[in-house]
Design a protein around this motif. Structure first.
Motif, PDB file in Angstrom:
ATOM      1  N   GLY A 775      -5.862   4.652   8.162  1.00  0.00           N
ATOM      2  CA  GLY A 775      -4.705   4.756   7.285  1.00  0.00           C
ATOM      3  C   GLY A 775      -3.524   3.900   7.691  1.00  0.00           C
ATOM      4  N   ALA A 776      -3.633   3.167   8.809  1.00  0.00           N
ATOM      5  CA  ALA A 776      -2.508   2.359   9.275  1.00  0.00           C
ATOM      6  C   ALA A 776      -2.289   1.159   8.346  1.00  0.00           C
ATOM      7  CB  ALA A 776      -2.750   1.875  10.701  1.00  0.00           C
ATOM      8  N   ALA A 784       7.723  -6.325  20.629  1.00  0.00           N
ATOM      9  CA  ALA A 784       6.846  -5.328  21.238  1.00  0.00           C
ATOM     10  C   ALA A 784       7.528  -3.970  21.388  1.00  0.00           C
ATOM     11  CB  ALA A 784       6.371  -5.824  22.601  1.00  0.00           C
ATOM     12  N   GLY A 785       6.672  -2.956  21.501  1.00  0.00           N
ATOM     13  CA  GLY A 785       7.138  -1.595  21.707  1.00  0.00           C
ATOM     14  C   GLY A 785       6.631  -0.688  20.603  1.00  0.00           C
ATOM     15  N   VAL A 786       6.704   0.608  20.848  1.00  0.00           N
ATOM     16  CA  VAL A 786       6.281   1.610  19.876  1.00  0.00           C
ATOM     17  C   VAL A 786       7.437   2.585  19.688  1.00  0.00           C
ATOM     18  CG1 VAL A 786       4.636   3.440  19.337  1.00  0.00           C
ATOM     19  CG2 VAL A 786       3.867   1.399  20.571  1.00  0.00           C
ATOM     20  N   VAL A 787       7.728   2.901  18.437  1.00  0.00           N
ATOM     21  CA  VAL A 787       8.820   3.844  18.160  1.00  0.00           C
ATOM     22  C   VAL A 787       8.423   4.733  16.987  1.00  0.00           C
ATOM     23  CG1 VAL A 787      10.031   2.290  16.568  1.00  0.00           C
ATOM     24  CG2 VAL A 787      11.312   4.065  17.766  1.00  0.00           C
ATOM     25  N   GLU A 788       8.837   5.981  17.045  1.00  0.00           N
ATOM     26  CA  GLU A 788       8.652   6.919  15.941  1.00  0.00           C
ATOM     27  C   GLU A 788      10.027   7.316  15.416  1.00  0.00           C
ATOM     28  OE1 GLU A 788       6.306  10.303  16.970  1.00  0.00           O
ATOM     29  OE2 GLU A 788       4.590   9.109  17.648  1.00  0.00           O
ATOM     30  N   GLY A 789      10.118   7.519  14.121  1.00  0.00           N
ATOM     31  CA  GLY A 789      11.390   7.928  13.535  1.00  0.00           C
ATOM     32  C   GLY A 789      11.283   8.078  12.039  1.00  0.00           C
ATOM     33  N   THR A 871       3.725  -3.894  19.198  1.00  0.00           N
ATOM     34  CA  THR A 871       2.882  -4.626  20.149  1.00  0.00           C
ATOM     35  C   THR A 871       1.592  -5.090  19.486  1.00  0.00           C
ATOM     36  OG1 THR A 871       3.782  -3.307  21.960  1.00  0.00           O
ATOM     37  CG2 THR A 871       1.729  -4.503  22.390  1.00  0.00           C
ATOM     38  N   ASP A 872       0.972  -4.179  18.713  1.00  0.00           N
ATOM     39  CA  ASP A 872      -0.312  -4.499  18.077  1.00  0.00           C
ATOM     40  C   ASP A 872      -0.180  -4.807  16.582  1.00  0.00           C
ATOM     41  OD1 ASP A 872      -1.735  -4.161  20.462  1.00  0.00           O
ATOM     42  OD2 ASP A 872      -1.798  -1.985  20.185  1.00  0.00           O
ATOM     43  N   GLY A 873       0.984  -4.545  15.990  1.00  0.00           N
ATOM     44  CA  GLY A 873       1.211  -4.969  14.619  1.00  0.00           C
ATOM     45  C   GLY A 873       0.688  -4.040  13.546  1.00  0.00           C
ATOM     46  N   TYR A 874       1.092  -2.776  13.582  1.00  0.00           N
ATOM     47  CA  TYR A 874       0.741  -1.879  12.486  1.00  0.00           C
ATOM     48  C   TYR A 874       1.743  -0.736  12.405  1.00  0.00           C
ATOM     49  CZ  TYR A 874      -1.508   0.990  16.153  1.00  0.00           C
ATOM     50  OH  TYR A 874      -1.767   1.734  17.277  1.00  0.00           O
ATOM     51  N   VAL A 875       1.708  -0.044  11.257  1.00  0.00           N
ATOM     52  CA  VAL A 875       2.607   1.080  10.995  1.00  0.00           C
ATOM     53  C   VAL A 875       1.757   2.267  10.572  1.00  0.00           C
ATOM     54  CG1 VAL A 875       4.551   1.923   9.623  1.00  0.00           C
ATOM     55  CG2 VAL A 875       4.403  -0.507  10.217  1.00  0.00           C
ATOM     56  N   GLU A 876       2.042   3.440  11.145  1.00  0.00           N
ATOM     57  CA  GLU A 876       1.362   4.674  10.764  1.00  0.00           C
ATOM     58  C   GLU A 876       2.348   5.612  10.085  1.00  0.00           C
ATOM     59  OE1 GLU A 876      -1.727   6.063  13.924  1.00  0.00           O
ATOM     60  OE2 GLU A 876      -0.110   5.053  15.007  1.00  0.00           O
ATOM     61  N   ILE A 877       1.916   6.207   8.989  1.00  0.00           N
ATOM     62  CA  ILE A 877       2.715   7.234   8.308  1.00  0.00           C
ATOM     63  C   ILE A 877       2.292   8.582   8.874  1.00  0.00           C
ATOM     64  CG2 ILE A 877       3.263   8.298   6.091  1.00  0.00           C
ATOM     65  CD1 ILE A 877       2.605   5.555   4.804  1.00  0.00           C
ATOM     66  N   LEU A 878       3.232   9.282   9.516  1.00  0.00           N
ATOM     67  CA  LEU A 878       2.889  10.496  10.253  1.00  0.00           C
ATOM     68  C   LEU A 878       3.081  11.749   9.409  1.00  0.00           C
ATOM     69  CD1 LEU A 878       4.591   9.552  13.649  1.00  0.00           C
ATOM     70  CD2 LEU A 878       2.232   9.163  12.961  1.00  0.00           C
TER      71      LEU A 878
END
Length: 878
Positions: A775-776, A784-789, A871-878
């Motif tokens: 689903g990403a 780079a980096g990972v963030v949730e919000g 970092t890896d180039g994708y977005v997840e809807i949580l």
């Protein structure tokens, strides 16, 4: 001529007001040699008008629709039900019913008929209205005919028709309905033919959907259809569907669904010879109407019948070209990170500029957007090798789309270099020498000198202002027409080398880090808080302004509802205004020429509309503490210096470490010193455009005084050449201005393709296959980096308010969006590449960022919790 009935043979495109779009098109079809159209007649809009205007009750019901919003579904449902019930129970006046019956008898009362609606706003080039009103099939007998004519009239007020009109701005009172009564053809096979591929837009490909029985099963989505594609009289695709049912007529009238025997379900519905014959009919019809068509057809006893044709309204317009030669066109907006339409004045300035800078890269309009003509590039072997890489830093999917075109060898073989006048300029050719010199200096000189871009820009602007002050009227505008391209080339000659060196240093840092350390993300830390970036400095200074405003809530409240014309003066009347006004004035003096979409000269600048800045100021105050933006920037600089030291220490421990560390150290210093300069060309460009706009608006004000135009902003719909002529003569084409305003209202709804071919095909581009979470949404990693919000989906900067921890999701970001980066915790855009504005500023601020996420602003809903993996180039809807 009858008042209430016209036979197909009596109608054509001039009959639109009487018989609607469908009726007019049927009349046109009847006049095309070799096209078989089942006979019939149209019940005119005069009949509908005389039917509905028999009582005041209908007028009251219609008035209730006037202010209904398209989103008010329950209100629409109830209002539509009341109107339909009223009309279905209203008697048809005798003069109308008599004419209908006479026409029915003359056409053949023994036949079955299709009774279809034909609205005056239906099947038009700008709006199809297809499927908004009702159709009734296999209608037999006098009484049933009249009943279904009345049902057709009432179907002008189906829920979907009311909603469609409300959404597209059509006045319910001005849309009238004709009814088409057409002899039924009972086809063995029926379907829809598009004379241009409706998915790709390719005008050379005919797309045919075919199923057994009546076409209603296909149109209503009850059955899968075969898909055939025809190009140059060859069937290039056959996709045979499993067709489990079909709709057939009943002997006594009406229709029924029937199961297709299992042994017939996977049979090709239409034989090859019929497919090719149908395609020929389609081309004949398209040629007659002068644009691609959506055609309903039936096939029985070896004969093709056409029952309707309408314009395809979903195709992106082709570039406006003087000839029909093959070509490839790249979206200027995707390169410049601004995909909104550009008005004619802005377009003409850019066309003139590009012709001055580099005649090899001409620029052409299409659908209110600009496109680079890169035909010459792709016609050469070297161009095909370099083009995808050249555009990859601007937009990853754009690069992929160009690569896809290059893989189509048959099409590439048709590309021929454009004929250009002797002595034409090529900035790209000239810049090759600059690049070679920059590479040599970076590798073999101890230190490169950075140009004083502030002083150079100030001199250019001062000289421009001096020239403009000495000129007036036509003379000033003619001077502007030749100024932009020339002065911009002079500036790029000065700054081009260090900007190229910074870009080259970034490539070498990444490649050497991968080779020597097995890592690819070292650049993200090294980019933080780079000096000399004018866009970053603007964001910091807006933060300073927000801190001045922060202690005065009354002033902030005033700003939320302030008028742009009196914005600064009004500050004097609120607490804190005396302290805020000088700070705001200083900010506008330095950055007031900027705004979202700033490459279009017609967009309102911050100096003209300072309220555009208020949401960013609110976001800053809500999401940061006083001075926090400066502290974060200083911390970023420390982190970048520490990252550089760590990188060099690690390299020193490797084999040949002394050489590797020395080379890497030079690359890092070069990158840090010069990377900020990449924002300066646009800064100067926008400063020049703002000076031009001041002059243009002065001349526009004089045109208003002379009565040449109604409003100063009307000149945005003139080219610079047309504006110059209007200033000289005092005359302007008002009808053309009005027509262009209507066109641009439609262009606002278009999504410009990244790449267009001369065949009309829109090339989207794609990412290479990779393992992503289920689903990403795929994109390009640029910080780079990972963030949730919380996702804050922003399509208009002036409406954006971010709170602490929010992730900015936008179609694109140009420098006008920089103020929001201080408040955001991450970035997602639909357009972009490694070296575009949003990516560079995100890395400077240390924000995880993913760009090139197709349809991000639609797939991600405002307020949803998301995870951005930069970092890896994708977005997840949580």
């Amino acid at each position: 001529m009858n008042q209430y009935v016209l036979y197909f043979s009596e109608t054509d495109k001039s009959s639109l007001a009487l018989v609607g779009g469908k009726g007019a098109n049927l009349g046109e079809l009847c006049h095309i040699p070799g096209v078989n159209v089942p006979t019939g007649f149209c019940i005119t809009t005069q009949a509908y008008t005389d039917f509905v205007n028999r009582s005041e009750e209908f007028a009251r019901l219609l008035e209730a629709l006037r202010d209904i919003e398209a989103e008010a579904l329950e209100t629409i449902k109830e209002a539509g039900r009341r109107i339909r019930t009223y009309l279905e129970n209203l008697d048809i006046p005798s003069p109308i019913s008599q004419e209908i019956i006479q026409a029915w008898q003359k056409t053949g009362s023994q036949h079955a008929y299709a009774v279809r609606s034909s609205a005056t706003a239906e099947d038009l080039p700008g709006a199809s209205f297809a499927g908004q009103q009702d159709t009734y099939l296999n209608i037999k007998g006098e009484n049933e005919l009249l009943v279904h004519v009345r049902k057709c009239w009432a179907s002008l007020f189906t829920d979907r028709a009311i909603t469609y009109r409300a959404k597209n701005g059509f006045d319910h009172r001005k849309v009238l309905l004709s009814v088409v009564v057409q002899q039924m053809v009972f086809p063995e096979v029926s379907g829809i033919m598009f004379t241009a591929d409706p998915v790709t837009g390719n005008r050379k490909v005919i797309s045919i959907d075919a199923a057994f029985g009546l076409g209603e099963a296909l149109v209503s989505g009850l059955v899968n259809a075969d898909l055939y594609k025809v190009r140059a009289e060859r069937i290039v695709k056959r996709q045979i569907a499993v067709k489990k049912l079909a709709i057939y007529p009943l002997a006594g009238g009406g229709t029924e669904e029937r199961d297709i025997p299992s042994q017939e379900q996977s049979k090709q519905a239409l034989p090859d010879e019929a497919i090719l014959a149908l395609a020929q009919v389609g081309r004949r019809i398209e040629e007659h109407f002068g644009r691609p068509q959506d055609i309903e057809w039936g096939y029985t006893d070896g004969r093709i019948y056409v029952v309707q044709s309408r314009p395809i309204t979903t195709l992106y317009p082709l570039p406006e070209l003087p000839d029909a030669t093959s070509g490839v066109y790249v979206s200027f907006g995707h390169v410049q990170m601004m995909t909104d339409p550009i008005k004619p004045l802005g377009m003409s300035i850019w066309a003139k500029t590009m012709a001055t800078i580099d005649s090899q890269y001409s620029i052409v309009p299409a659908g209110g957007h600009l496109y680079f003509d890169i035909t010459d590039t792709l016609a050469s072997w070297l161009g095909r090798k370099t083009a995808p890489a050249l555009y990859s830093k601007s937009d990853v999917l754009l690069s992929s789309a160009i690569a896809e075109v290059i893989r189509r060898r048959d099409f590439i073989a048709t590309l021929k270099p454009r004929k250009r006048a002797a002595g034409t300029k090529s900035y790209m050719r000239k810049s090759m020498g600059t690049m070679a010199g920059g590479m040599y200096e970076m590798l073999f000189r101890e230190k490169l000198e950075a140009p004083d871009v502030t002083a150079i820009s100030s001199q250019i602007l001062s000289e421009l202002q001096s020239e403009l002050s000495r000129r007036s009227g036509r003379d000033r505008l003619e001077f502007l027409a030749n100024h932009f391209g020339k002065v911009f080339m002079v500036f790029m000659d000065t700054i081009g080398k260090p900007v190229f060196v910074a870009w080259l240093a970034s490539l070498l840092i990444g490649r050497l880090a991968r080779r020597w350390l097995g890592e690819s993300s070292v650049l993200d830390e090294l980019t933080k808080s780079a000096p000399g970036n004018v866009s970053t400095e603007m964001g910091l200074e807006l933060g300073d302004l927000a801190d001045v405003i922060r202690p005065y809530p009354a002033a902030l409240e005033y700003m939320k509802g302030a008028d742009d014309a009196t914005f600064l003066d009004g500050l004097e009347r609120v607490e804190g205004g005396a302290a805020i006004r000088p700070a705001f004035t200083a900010f506008l003096a330095k950055y007031g020429m900027r705004c979202p979409g700033e490459i279009d000269i017609t967009r309102p600048r911050w100096r003209e509309k300072p309220t555009q800045l208020v949401p960013s100021i609110i976001s800053h105050i809500q999401s940061t503490e006083p001075g926090e933006h400066r502290l974060k920037f200083a911390q970023g600089r420390v982190e970048a210096e520490q990252a550089a030291q760590t990188l060099l220490l690690r390299l020193q421990r490797k084999l040949g470490g002394s050489f590797k560390a020395r080379l890497m150290g030079k690359l890092v210093r070069t990158y840090r010193e010069f990377i900020g300069l990449r924002e300066y060309p646009k800064y100067l460009m926008v400063s020049l455009l703002d000076e031009y706009k001041r002059v243009i608006m002065e001349e526009a004000a004089r045109l208003v005084e002379r009565g040449t135009v109604d409003r100063a902003e009307d000149v945005f719909y003139l080219t610079l050449e047309e504006l110059t002529a209007a200033v000289a003569t005092g005359r302007a084409d008002r009808d053309k201005i009005t027509a262009l305003k209507e066109k641009y209202a439609k262009y606002e709804k278009l999504k410009p393709p990244r790449v267009l071919t001369s065949e009309g095909e829109a090339i989207v581009g794609s990412y290479a296959q990779r393992d992503l979470p289920e689903g990403a949404l795929a994109g390009a990693p640029v910080s780079a980096g990972v963030v949730e919000g919380r996702a804050r989906v922003v399509t208009k900067l002036e409406e954006a308010v971010l709170e602490k921890g929010d992730i900015l999701v936008a179609p694109f970001t140009d420098p006008g969006w920089t103020p929001l980066f201080v408040s955001a915790s991450g970035l997602v855009t639909e357009i972009g590449g490694l070296m575009t504005h949003g990516a560079v500023v995100a890395r400077e601020y240390g924000l995880p960022a993913v760009v090139g996420v197709e349809n991000a602003t639609k797939l991600i809903k405002d307020g949803q919790k998301i995870r951005v993996n930069g970092t890896d180039g994708y977005v997840e809807i949580l």
